[in-house]
Design a protein around this motif. Structure first.
Motif, PDB file in Angstrom:
ATOM      1  N   PRO A   1      48.899  53.375  40.048  1.00  0.00           N
ATOM      2  CA  PRO A   1      48.853  52.142  39.888  1.00  0.00           C
ATOM      3  C   PRO A   1      47.738  51.729  38.487  1.00  0.00           C
ATOM      4  N   THR A   2      48.257  50.662  37.792  1.00  0.00           N
ATOM      5  CA  THR A   2      47.059  50.269  36.648  1.00  0.00           C
ATOM      6  C   THR A   2      46.772  48.716  36.729  1.00  0.00           C
ATOM      7  N   GLU A   3      46.053  48.575  35.881  1.00  0.00           N
ATOM      8  CA  GLU A   3      45.431  47.048  35.792  1.00  0.00           C
ATOM      9  C   GLU A   3      46.599  45.851  36.009  1.00  0.00           C
ATOM     10  N   PHE A   4      47.739  46.482  34.903  1.00  0.00           N
ATOM     11  CA  PHE A   4      48.871  45.641  34.669  1.00  0.00           C
ATOM     12  C   PHE A   4      49.488  45.296  36.338  1.00  0.00           C
ATOM     13  N   ASP A   5      49.363  46.133  37.210  1.00  0.00           N
ATOM     14  CA  ASP A   5      50.264  46.072  38.412  1.00  0.00           C
ATOM     15  C   ASP A   5      49.369  44.922  39.262  1.00  0.00           C
ATOM     16  N   LEU A   6      48.073  44.337  38.939  1.00  0.00           N
ATOM     17  CA  LEU A   6      47.689  43.317  39.676  1.00  0.00           C
ATOM     18  C   LEU A   6      47.532  42.054  38.925  1.00  0.00           C
ATOM     19  N   SER A   7      48.301  41.998  37.553  1.00  0.00           N
ATOM     20  CA  SER A   7      48.202  40.889  36.875  1.00  0.00           C
ATOM     21  C   SER A   7      49.264  39.938  37.044  1.00  0.00           C
ATOM     22  N   ILE A   8      48.504  38.671  36.881  1.00  0.00           N
ATOM     23  CA  ILE A   8      49.381  37.363  37.094  1.00  0.00           C
ATOM     24  C   ILE A   8      49.393  36.598  36.012  1.00  0.00           C
ATOM     25  N   PRO A   9      50.653  36.000  35.153  1.00  0.00           N
ATOM     26  CA  PRO A   9      50.613  35.287  34.186  1.00  0.00           C
ATOM     27  C   PRO A   9      50.117  33.984  34.468  1.00  0.00           C
TER      28      PRO A   9
END
Length: 214
Positions: free
Chosen positions: A102-110
């Protein structure tokens, strides 16, 4: 996820050198071939270089029609071959998964969906309980309060039809359910990705093979 469309962040493809015989590529630095399954895949390329289907846990690819092979950190394969139908063989371990951590992008919400996701997360109490309880609440939420439908009517300003799906009509097709689930999991602190691939569940007794149509 932005403006109704998913894209891969920071996607990098690396060229894999073939073995000395020139027709075999190791998809993993140290492939686990003992007890591996193998199969023949026939695909049609409309261009010289295209994303090519591989089973989960693919360890090795072989084919004398393959010119070059590249693979991304997510496991996708780009194969260069002459346009048209071509064939290759793959060996894979059915239990092996080469997923990127997992990376930071896998927790991002637009930003344009943050308010919608927060409102739904509060509705089903996603912030309370364990990750497993969050998964169960999301599953129950969609199973009990939503309907599957291929028909979508109306125009959505700012291209945010997911808000209409989650807050108003509560009906849609698979992309709506998958996208909403991914973003709700992220809101609960669970890294999640939206993935696409090939559905292979149709077996042809004429060819003696499985057929992937889409």
């Amino acid at each position: 996820f932005n403006l109704g469309t998913w894209s891969v962040r920071d996607n990098r493809f690396t060229v894999i050198d073939p073995l000395p015989n020139g027709v075999v590529w190791n998809l993993e630095p140290q492939p686990e071939l003992s007890g591996a399954r193998s199969g023949r895949i026939i695909v049609t390329h409309s261009r010289d270089v295209e994303v090519t289907p591989l089973p989960y846990g693919s360890q090795q690819l072989a084919g004398d029609e393959v010119i070059e092979l590249q693979r991304s950190q997510y496991g996708a394969a780009l194969v260069e071959a002459l346009p048209g139908q071509f064939e290759y063989r793959v060996s894979w371990q059915s239990e092996y998964r080469n997923d990127l951590a997992p990376t930071e992008f896998d927790l991002s919400i637009p930003d344009n969906y943050r308010a919608t996701i927060e409102k739904v997360a509060q509705e089903i109490d996603l912030q309370d309980g364990t990750p497993q309880e969050a998964v169960e609440r999301i599953s129950k939420f969609f199973a009990e309060q939503f309907k599957y439908s291929l028909i979508q009517r109306g125009f959505y300003p700012g291209r945010t039809p997911l808000s209409q799906f989650l807050l108003d009509n509560r009906q849609g097709h698979c992309e709506y359910f998958a996208t909403a689930t991914t973003l709700l999991l992220r809101s609960a602190g669970i890294p999640a990705r939206y993935a696409v691939g090939y559905v292979v569940d149709e077996y042809s007794t004429i060819e003696g093979a499985f057929i992937a149509r889409a």
